[in-house]
Write a protein that holds these residues in place. Sequence first.
Motif, mmCIF file in Angstrom:
data_model
loop_
_atom_site.group_PDB
_atom_site.id
_atom_site.type_symbol
_atom_site.label_atom_id
_atom_site.label_comp_id
_atom_site.label_asym_id
_atom_site.label_seq_id
_atom_site.Cartn_x
_atom_site.Cartn_y
_atom_site.Cartn_z
ATOM 1 N N ARG B 84 89.196 4.600 -23.877
ATOM 2 C CA ARG B 84 89.680 4.612 -25.256
ATOM 3 C C ARG B 84 90.680 3.501 -25.620
ATOM 4 O O ARG B 84 90.580 2.928 -26.693
ATOM 5 C CB ARG B 84 90.304 5.970 -25.599
ATOM 6 N N PRO B 85 91.649 3.195 -24.751
ATOM 7 C CA PRO B 85 92.595 2.152 -25.153
ATOM 8 C C PRO B 85 91.937 0.784 -25.342
ATOM 9 O O PRO B 85 92.530 -0.101 -25.934
ATOM 10 C CB PRO B 85 93.603 2.106 -23.996
ATOM 11 N N ARG B 107 100.407 3.724 -39.894
ATOM 12 C CA ARG B 107 101.563 3.934 -39.017
ATOM 13 C C ARG B 107 101.291 5.084 -38.045
ATOM 14 O O ARG B 107 101.583 4.989 -36.859
ATOM 15 C CB ARG B 107 102.801 4.237 -39.868
ATOM 16 N N MET B 108 100.713 6.157 -38.556
ATOM 17 C CA MET B 108 100.378 7.291 -37.699
ATOM 18 C C MET B 108 99.409 6.841 -36.603
ATOM 19 O O MET B 108 99.598 7.127 -35.426
ATOM 20 C CB MET B 108 99.742 8.406 -38.527
ATOM 21 N N TRP B 109 98.386 6.117 -37.024
ATOM 22 C CA TRP B 109 97.376 5.677 -36.065
ATOM 23 C C TRP B 109 97.977 4.708 -35.046
ATOM 24 O O TRP B 109 97.647 4.750 -33.866
ATOM 25 C CB TRP B 109 96.210 5.037 -36.815
ATOM 26 N N GLY B 111 100.955 4.719 -33.958
ATOM 27 C CA GLY B 111 101.730 5.503 -33.000
ATOM 28 C C GLY B 111 100.865 6.116 -31.921
ATOM 29 O O GLY B 111 101.352 6.505 -30.871
ATOM 30 N N CYS B 112 99.581 6.213 -32.192
ATOM 31 C CA CYS B 112 98.647 6.802 -31.220
ATOM 32 C C CYS B 112 97.845 5.740 -30.484
ATOM 33 O O CYS B 112 96.894 6.057 -29.784
ATOM 34 C CB CYS B 112 97.671 7.747 -31.938
ATOM 35 N N THR B 113 98.179 4.468 -30.681
ATOM 36 C CA THR B 113 97.355 3.390 -30.150
ATOM 37 C C THR B 113 98.188 2.454 -29.266
ATOM 38 O O THR B 113 99.272 2.034 -29.659
ATOM 39 C CB THR B 113 96.740 2.573 -31.316
ATOM 40 N N THR B 114 97.660 2.149 -28.095
ATOM 41 C CA THR B 114 98.341 1.237 -27.187
ATOM 42 C C THR B 114 98.278 -0.192 -27.732
ATOM 43 O O THR B 114 97.210 -0.662 -28.109
ATOM 44 C CB THR B 114 97.658 1.272 -25.803
ATOM 45 N N LEU B 151 91.814 0.591 -38.879
ATOM 46 C CA LEU B 151 92.251 1.455 -37.785
ATOM 47 C C LEU B 151 91.458 1.162 -36.515
ATOM 48 O O LEU B 151 92.004 1.179 -35.412
ATOM 49 C CB LEU B 151 92.096 2.929 -38.165
ATOM 50 N N ALA B 152 90.167 0.874 -36.691
ATOM 51 C CA ALA B 152 89.342 0.552 -35.520
ATOM 52 C C ALA B 152 89.841 -0.724 -34.843
ATOM 53 O O ALA B 152 89.720 -0.890 -33.637
ATOM 54 C CB ALA B 152 87.881 0.405 -35.930
#
Lengths: 258, 334
Positions: B84-85, B107-109, B111-114, B151-152
């Motif tokens: 996934r990363p 911003r939310m996304w 925070g969940c993404t390396t 986001l992708a």
Amino acid sequence: MAKAVSISVPRMTALGRAEFILLGRNKMGLYVALLLPVMMVWGVRRAIGEVDLGEAGMSVNEVALTGAFGYILLFAVYQHLVSAYVARREELVLKRLRTGETSDAEILTGTALPAVAVALAQCVLLVVAGVLWLDLRSVARPDLMAIGLLLGVAMSIALAAVTASWAKTVQGSQLVTSPLMLISVAGSGLMVPLEAMPDTMADICSLLPLTPVIQLVRGGWLGGMSAHEAGGAILTGIAWTIVAAYGAKRWFRWEPRR
Amino acid sequence: MDIGDSVIDVSGLRRRYGPAGDEGFEAVRDISFTVARGELFALLGTNGAGKTSTVELLEGLAEPTAGEVRVLGHDPYAERSAVRPRIGVMLQEGGFPADLTVAETVRMWAGCTTGARPVAEALELVDMLRRKDVRIKQLSGGERRRLDLALALLGRPEVLFLDEPTTGLDPEARHNTWELVRRLRAEGTTVLLTTHYLEEAEALADQLAIMREGRIVSSGTPEEVIGSYPARIRFAMPVGWFVGDLPPLAELGVVRHEEERGRIELQTRELQRTLTGLLLWAREKNVELEGLDARTASLEEAFLAIAGAGPAGEPAGAGPGAGLGVDSVAGRNA
């Protein structure tokens, strides 16, 4: 190859922050999370004024305030989260989140963070108000109270995840939460303490999911809980939490049914 | 297998919904392909051909019923945290909380993404920066698609999965997206996209595969796929002349012919030879071939020949780049 189970605090915080913004923009959600518990406690306090609590050895204020923890868990955590999970699922947010790095457990927990924060803040407020204004004693066993709350929060999140799979719309989530809400209010000692119930009924009610939580909180605040009683309550609470968590893992739906 | 070369490896992949037998439905039926690093691979197919079902397996959203998937050398389902990363995913229909703004969502996304890009940079990529304070529920369908793409791309992925990235975009936004995808590929990103815009596949793809009923029925470079379909010559015979008057068609390399009210269509795999023979005959006989038209197969013709006409009521073959009436609702595109 074994699946790595890792919990990332930054990821959950990011989700929690977004969910907190959403809570602030959702009037119905704010009402359920903030106002309903207060109103319920108020109503209950008036209602149990009529009940003879002599046998239970507790004052009306003591029963109402310790029972209030149950209302907070039911409204601010359980019901609010069922709505939140259903809303995010139907908006396809959960499906989208699952394509990223966030694990399933992180998604469910992160989404729950604001509700948990609100609930814990209310609990603290309750203790402060009880001790300062309503002449309740200071908390006798903070450890038991903390364990009770922790179990209550974990169990409520897991039960909310299970319940969310039964509702197709946010409106429908009000309906599917009602069985557990009603059973808990009636049987878990929120209104009438188990001590004031006939023995057989008290035995049955002690097995309900929220009962051990209320017993631990009540015993923790008011004291007088034996190690044996506390241990039993903790075990029952853990058992329910595990069952609910398993159910959530098994039945939680990540995308709308079409 | 050389993991250094192929980024996506699929072999014998199957995906079944529901129980075995007639009750269930096998959406993906034994498909295999590989995508090399830096390549753009397009998956084409009509509604229900199995594109989205396939892509979801590659993304690790579901476990295959049978067969094997390797993305960057890992099983994307069982080794989700390893894969996934390094990948970016854009679903056919993604969702965002309606009451968040565009910037809050990114911003939310992030925070969940390396190793996430800055919010402004991600939005700039898809030309959405000036919409950053708008709530999701106020965005148009095309704007949502662009946000989804942002986001992708947030984690600068090595592999990008795009499920119908330009559906719902206006022509300008579509071309901007194509430019962006080309740029990402030029920077070395491997891209797997599904589309029902043949023009899009022809414009972007290094390799493509056409799916039908869960199987890959044709694959290769766009040129190869097109090249395996016959070219067409059309003309009308003058009054008094008939097909039988032409030289023997087989000798001209014609593989198939049709005649309808004096209009003749010849299909050939050797366009030059057939055309030369035809024109020499016409000069010799002093015959005028009215409305003479010769063309190699287009991807659209190849696609239609393979996938069959669109669903009932769809004008099959309506102009280049026309959507073929496929893939309406996400999640149903089994």
